[in-house]
Design an enzyme around this catalytic site. Structure first.
Site, PDB file in Angstrom:
ATOM      1  N   CYS A   7      47.881  30.199  41.729  1.00 60.31           N
ATOM      2  CA  CYS A   7      47.595  31.883  41.397  1.00 60.31           C
ATOM      3  C   CYS A   7      46.545  32.087  42.295  1.00 60.31           C
ATOM      4  CB  CYS A   7      47.864  32.115  40.286  1.00 60.31           C
ATOM      5  SG  CYS A   7      46.932  31.377  39.162  1.00 60.31           S
ATOM      6  N   ASN A  10      43.643  30.524  38.587  1.00 60.17           N
ATOM      7  CA  ASN A  10      44.273  29.373  37.981  1.00 60.17           C
ATOM      8  C   ASN A  10      43.859  29.382  36.540  1.00 60.17           C
ATOM      9  OD1 ASN A  10      43.735  25.663  38.057  1.00 60.17           O
ATOM     10  ND2 ASN A  10      45.564  26.654  37.696  1.00 60.17           N
ATOM     11  N   CYS A  12      45.736  32.008  34.378  1.00 61.59           N
ATOM     12  CA  CYS A  12      46.652  32.857  33.694  1.00 61.59           C
ATOM     13  C   CYS A  12      48.126  32.531  34.312  1.00 61.59           C
ATOM     14  CB  CYS A  12      46.743  34.291  34.158  1.00 61.59           C
ATOM     15  SG  CYS A  12      44.981  34.973  33.356  1.00 61.59           S
ATOM     16  N   ARG A  13      48.391  32.812  35.390  1.00 61.74           N
ATOM     17  CA  ARG A  13      49.746  32.536  35.840  1.00 61.74           C
ATOM     18  C   ARG A  13      50.165  31.057  36.307  1.00 61.74           C
ATOM     19  NH1 ARG A  13      49.657  37.008  40.756  1.00 61.74           N
ATOM     20  NH2 ARG A  13      47.327  35.952  40.330  1.00 61.74           N
ATOM     21  N   SER A  14      49.222  30.207  37.226  1.00 62.79           N
ATOM     22  CA  SER A  14      49.865  28.902  37.358  1.00 62.79           C
ATOM     23  C   SER A  14      49.548  27.922  36.323  1.00 62.79           C
ATOM     24  CB  SER A  14      49.078  28.495  38.681  1.00 62.79           C
ATOM     25  OG  SER A  14      47.320  28.487  38.588  1.00 62.79           O
ATOM     26  N   ASP A 124      50.133  39.816  38.548  1.00 58.98           N
ATOM     27  CA  ASP A 124      48.721  39.558  38.156  1.00 58.98           C
ATOM     28  C   ASP A 124      48.603  40.163  36.714  1.00 58.98           C
ATOM     29  OD1 ASP A 124      46.146  38.910  37.412  1.00 58.98           O
ATOM     30  OD2 ASP A 124      45.304  39.310  39.270  1.00 58.98           O
TER      31      ASP A 124
HETATM   32  P1  4NP Z   1      45.373  34.471  37.654  1.00 56.84           P
HETATM   33  O1  4NP Z   1      44.746  35.648  37.151  1.00 56.84           O
HETATM   34  O2  4NP Z   1      45.443  34.352  39.089  1.00 56.84           O
HETATM   35  O3  4NP Z   1      46.928  34.390  37.231  1.00 56.84           O
HETATM   36  O4  4NP Z   1      44.808  33.035  37.003  1.00 56.84           O
HETATM   37  C1  4NP Z   1      43.474  35.902  37.424  1.00 56.84           C
HETATM   38  C2  4NP Z   1      42.552  35.649  36.941  1.00 56.84           C
HETATM   39  C3  4NP Z   1      41.116  35.953  37.162  1.00 56.84           C
HETATM   40  C4  4NP Z   1      41.068  36.837  37.973  1.00 56.84           C
HETATM   41  C5  4NP Z   1      41.948  37.375  38.578  1.00 56.84           C
HETATM   42  C6  4NP Z   1      43.422  37.121  38.420  1.00 56.84           C
HETATM   43  N1  4NP Z   1      39.725  37.340  38.336  1.00 56.84           N
HETATM   44  O5  4NP Z   1      39.708  38.403  39.171  1.00 56.84           O
HETATM   45  O6  4NP Z   1      38.864  36.999  37.765  1.00 56.84           O
END
Ligand code: 4NP
Length: 157
Positions: A7, A10, A12-14, A124
């Site tokens: 993602c 790294n 939340c989703r992955s 997201d």
């Molecule tokens: P992820 O979520 O890609 O599912 O881990 C996010 C985590 C952090 C951010 C965006 C999405 N950020 O902008 O910091």
């Protein structure tokens, strides 16, 4: 068989996909045959634990939550058999690092395996509320379950 879930951050989703998939692999008695890892296309959160909100929702459903954020690197194309992107931006950013187009067949969208949900991307959840995290988990449980079914068939053949 080595799987890498990818993602943006790294956190939340992955990591959710990695921990859900590991639980499903254990339940299927395939521990050791399928290895999972996760990474982010950005360096924003390198070294961080999974997001507190995601961890809370996963733990409520009985999942163990392990791992620290790391960035996706071109070496991962060789190290993994299948690279699963959460959304189109992730997919594009991964393939942008495959300059010769050698690894395109290894990179897939995780939602291609979802059957119960019509989402084409894992949304997201970072800037939204807890319901977004719950939806990500519902979607990943569906997609990972069907991914495991398809990998199980390959392992038998
Ligand atoms: P992820 O979520 O890609 O599912 O881990 C996010 C985590 C952090 C951010 C965006 C999405 N950020 O902008 O910091």
């Amino acid at each position: 068989m080595k799987l890498l879930f990818v993602c943006l951050g790294n956190i939340c989703r992955s990591p959710a996909a990695e921990n859900i998939m590991n639980a499903q692999i254990d339940q299927a008695g395939l521990g050791g045959q399928i290895i999972c890892d996760s990474a982010g296309t950005s360096s924003y959160h390198v070294g961080d634990s999974p997001d507190r909100r995601m961890t809370e929702s996963l733990k409520k459903r009985g999942y163990r939550v392990q791992g620290r954020a790391r960035q996706f690197f071109p070496e991962d194309f060789e190290k993994f058999d299948l690279i699963l992107a959460m959304d189109q931006d992730n997919y594009r950013n991964i393939l942008a690092q495959d300059r010769q187009g050698k690894y395109k067949d290894k990179v897939k969208m995780i939602c291609d395996y979802a059957e119960k949900f019509g989402d084409r991307e894992v949304p997201d959840p970072y800037y939204g509320g807890q319901a977004g995290f719950e939806h990500v988990i519902d979607l990943l449980e569906d997609a990972c379950g069907h991914l495991l079914t398809s990998l199980g068939k390959e392992l038998v053949n």
